[in-house]
Every structure is written in structure tokens, then in C-alpha cells.
Design an enzyme around this catalytic site. Sequence first.
Site, mmCIF file in Angstrom:
data_model
loop_
_atom_site.group_PDB
_atom_site.id
_atom_site.type_symbol
_atom_site.label_atom_id
_atom_site.label_comp_id
_atom_site.label_asym_id
_atom_site.label_seq_id
_atom_site.Cartn_x
_atom_site.Cartn_y
_atom_site.Cartn_z
ATOM 1 N N GLY A 1 72.891 31.959 -28.223
ATOM 2 C CA GLY A 1 72.517 32.436 -26.890
ATOM 3 C C GLY A 1 72.344 31.221 -25.996
ATOM 4 N N LYS B 1 51.788 24.901 -27.846
ATOM 5 C CA LYS B 1 52.696 25.638 -26.966
ATOM 6 C C LYS B 1 52.189 27.061 -26.735
ATOM 7 C CE LYS B 1 57.447 26.590 -25.755
ATOM 8 N NZ LYS B 1 58.815 26.887 -26.151
#
Lengths: 304, 304
Positions: free
Chosen positions: B9, B186
Site C-alpha cells: 500500500g 508512538k
Amino acid sequence: MNVLIVGAGAIGAFYGALLAKAGAGVSVTCRSDYDYVKRHGFLIDSDMLGSWSFIPRQVLRHSSDLQGTADFVILCTKVLPELDRVALIRDAVTAQTAIVFIQNGIAIEQEIQNAFPDHDIISGLAFICCNRVHPGHIHHLAYGRLTLGDVSGTLSEKTLQLSVAFNRAGIECIASENIITDRWQKCIWNAPFNPLSVLSGGLPTLDILTTQEALVRHIMQDVFNIAKASGHTLPNSIIDDNIASTYAMQPYKTSMLLDYELGQTMEIEAIVGNALRAALEVKVDCPYLATVYALMKLRELKLR
Amino acid sequence: MNVLIVGAGAIGAFYGALLAKAGAGVSVTCRSDYDYVKRHGFLIDSDMLGSWSFIPRQVLRHSSDLQGTADFVILCTKVLPELDRVALIRDAVTAQTAIVFIQNGIAIEQEIQNAFPDHDIISGLAFICCNRVHPGHIHHLAYGRLTLGDVSGTLSEKTLQLSVAFNRAGIECIASENIITDRWQKCIWNAPFNPLSVLSGGLPTLDILTTQEALVRHIMQDVFNIAKASGHTLPNSIIDDNIASTYAMQPYKTSMLLDYELGQTMEIEAIVGNALRAALEVKVDCPYLATVYALMKLRELKLR
């Protein structure tokens, strides 16, 4: 008995029509449906009580247009920050007028008490499923029970009189001596299901409950804790009872979801914001309710 | 150096194209864009690095179709419960293959470690803004920094080799000895902003932050507490730093919001669900994160 309904939407028209049925002279103020209602009145279409036509004595744009005096001014609008509830009724309130509001939310009394310190003020809660289908056409689907109580805490003649009239018209109406506690009790259900129906993207109550019962219970517990710290201890079984009765209900679209889908302002402040402000005052931590509130404010921001 | 990108992707194609630029032989597996990419390859359109064409050595439907062997298999799909990550790569893994995943989420290592106990396993985190515009057309808007770390905790030759290749191609790539801690770090940003962007109905990060900073901070604190109790103490300033850097960012559409708008499955479990499961294990209360998770599950239910 002369009554002015201020804000004859679904709720206002329905309860006004009941009082007219009970023999009262009922006038109304309408906003968006004024032209239609002025000409045709209302058709009340009740799954429980049959259908009937309700032709108000006077159909007004504003309460200041009222001819004569009202024994009761009954405010039935939504409770929104941008709506000045006092201004909506002030011109129709005379010395002998009792002021009633049939509205959702927590801590919505003070504004009216401050403006009318010498009047009977009656706080009302409707447990009803009722929609405006078209202008002047009200569909009453289910329930209808009304709780009325003086904000002073002692039952007045006026409250009893109104309660009798509603019961005579075929709707259960309870005169309560603890209306503030009753409001917190209703908030136990409203605080989770109204916002979650919107935040989920439009799920009916039963889907919310079957998949996220724990979250629903957490939010209910937050409200329970705030109410308790504010001096309104609710029955210990109230959360279980609300969960059980919601499982037993037909899948239901909440009023906040209906408002949301119509692009109308939602009663976020009256139902959730005021509960949170009460929490701040009594220093109760309510993380679940606070999260839901913040997310509803984001939704509201996105809508604008 | 032979590389197989599994799931080309936007992220996979971009990082694969960089490795090809650095001299590696890069093959890819594609799902929806297979036909187009097989014929035309990729056009990489980077606001930072210019535009270039990336023609993979082999374009495959599945990793079992690979001719020859891969030194690195790099998994770049989303992390979704219905996606068997091991099955996606198993057939292309030989004794000398290092397994890399550049994917979002917490606690996504174990599944791969269990399946390949004797392999180098490299966990990767991308800080990037990169979209698939059309089949085969990837637009890299900003950032791009990569952090790679062996799940064993000691830096392997393979990690250093890969890191050098990425840096040579023009992207900062850090080899980390604490990749699990880096994932929690994160998550501090992802856990609030990804779900809130969806639950708000599509607000960009800046609107969320300016109006509901307190909620964002609460969710970040929940994640901080879980990480700490799990043995990954993050810097004390991390919440303030994330808030400040988000204020400085361009208004940004999160990956979860993009998925939501495209009707695609969101990484709710990898980013939020796994963090909550970690909280359960270490017995940390995280009401804000739990509420957001429950609401995302309701959204997901509504989408189906």
C-alpha cells in the site's frame, strides 16, 4: 383554568392537547409551524389514547401576544444555551401565574427561580416517546408519564391541580416532593444513552447496551456518584433497574440522536454539561461522563 | 540484498521504493492494485524527495509466488484481527530471512515471534504522512522517519544493514535498542488522535486539540501509566512534548479517519485494544482510554 404552552413542538402540543381534553383553555406559542397550526391546529395521533384534533384557543408567535392571563405558563422548548428561557415566558407571567417547565436536564431551575422569585415554579419531567411527523401532526408512540414537583420542595395547590387535569385526560401524572432527585434519576438513563446513540453513529439503545454494557454502567455510576455527593442519593438498585428496563424496551432512537440527524442543536449542556458542572462543585471525579461530554462537544463543533 | 515487501500500500510501496533506490532488489505483493502495478509499477511522488518510478523486480499476488529467496521480508499491511500476519509471509521466509514489520500498534510482536522463534525479527515504526492517490500512485506529503529495532533487544547486523540502506535513500532511519518502548511512545499520540478524529465526525487534529486538550491529555496519561506499569517508563515530558508538537503540525487527518471515510477496517485493536489489554494485565485503571475504545467498537458495529 387557562394555560399557555410555550414551545408547542411534539411534547408541548401533546401535553397541551391533554389539558384541553381535560377542559382547560389552552393557548400555544409556535415557532416554525406557526402558519400551519394557526390555520389547522394540531392532529394528535396517539397509539395509546386514540386520535383527536387539538385547536388551541390562541396560536401565538410569542408569549407577549397572549390575550388575557394564564394560570399556568408551561415551557416545553429544548434547554439550549442560546435560548433565553426567561425571555420566552416573561411577558405572559402575571402575579397569579404558575410557571411550569416540562424539560430535560439537570440544574435547570435556578435561571427561572432567579427571574421569578415570588412565583410557584413547577419542574416537570416527561417519560414519553412522541414525535412531530409533519407540521401540526404529532405522533405519540409510547409512554407518557409525567412527574411534576415544586422546586420549593413542598407540593403546591397548583401542582396538584395540574396533576389532576393530566390524570383526568388519561396520562399518569405524579406529584413529587423530590423533583430534583427525580431529575438525577432520569439523568441516569439520559447521560449514557443520549450521547452514545450519537457517538456510535446512530445505533439504537439495545445495540449499545448489548455490546457495551460496561461503559453504560460506568457512565451511570458517574451520575449516581455526582447525585449522591450533591445530596440526592438514588436507590442502590437504580443502575441495575435501568439496565434491565432498557433491555426490555423496544430499540429506541434517543431525542439527541433525532436532533443530531435533523441537524438541530442537541441538549448536551442541559443533560451532560450541567451534570459535570455539578460534579466540579462537589469534587466528584467522573472520567466516563467527562469523556462522553468532550466527545459530544467535538461532534457539535464538527456540525457547525 | 533481496527484499520482499508484503502489502505494498502507501507505506509498503514508499519504503520499498526507497530500498530499490538504495540498490536493493525489491519485490512486492499487492492485493487490490495487483493488475495495475504488475503492468506499470509505482509512481512515487514525494514532496521531500522528488518523483520517481519504482518498478519492482517481481509483482506477486501472494508471498508464496516469490521466485528465489528474500534476505528481508517486510510486512507493511494494517494490523487487523481478521488478517493472519504469519500466513501472509510464511511461504517467503527461509532460514536466512530476516522478518521485518513496519506497522502500527502495541504488542504486535508475539504473534510473529511464536511463529518464527529462530529468526531475526525487526519491529519497525514509521512516522510518515503518505497516501495512495490512485492505483500505483503514492503521494508522500511529509515526514518519513523510520525506527527499526530487534525484538530481542540487541541490534542485529540485519537491522543495521537495513537502516543504512534507508538512510542512503534519503530517509532518516534510527536503529533502536528499545523498540517496545518506542511503540508505547508512538501510542501516546496515536491513542487519542486516531479515535478522536473518527468520533468527532472527522475533525482534524488541531481542532481536537484546541477545544479538548484536557481529554487528549487524559488519554495520553492513561497510555503513559500503562506503559510505565508494563516496564516502559517514558520521559516525563512526553505528554507536553506531544501536545506542543501537535499544535505545531499542519491540521492532519489521521490514518484511522482515512480508513473510516473509505469504509475500511480501522486499527482499533492494534492501537487501542492491545493497550487496554496490557492495562488489564498490569491492573492499571484507564477510564478515558476505555471509554474511547468502547465508543470505537460501537462505531465499528454501526459500520457493519
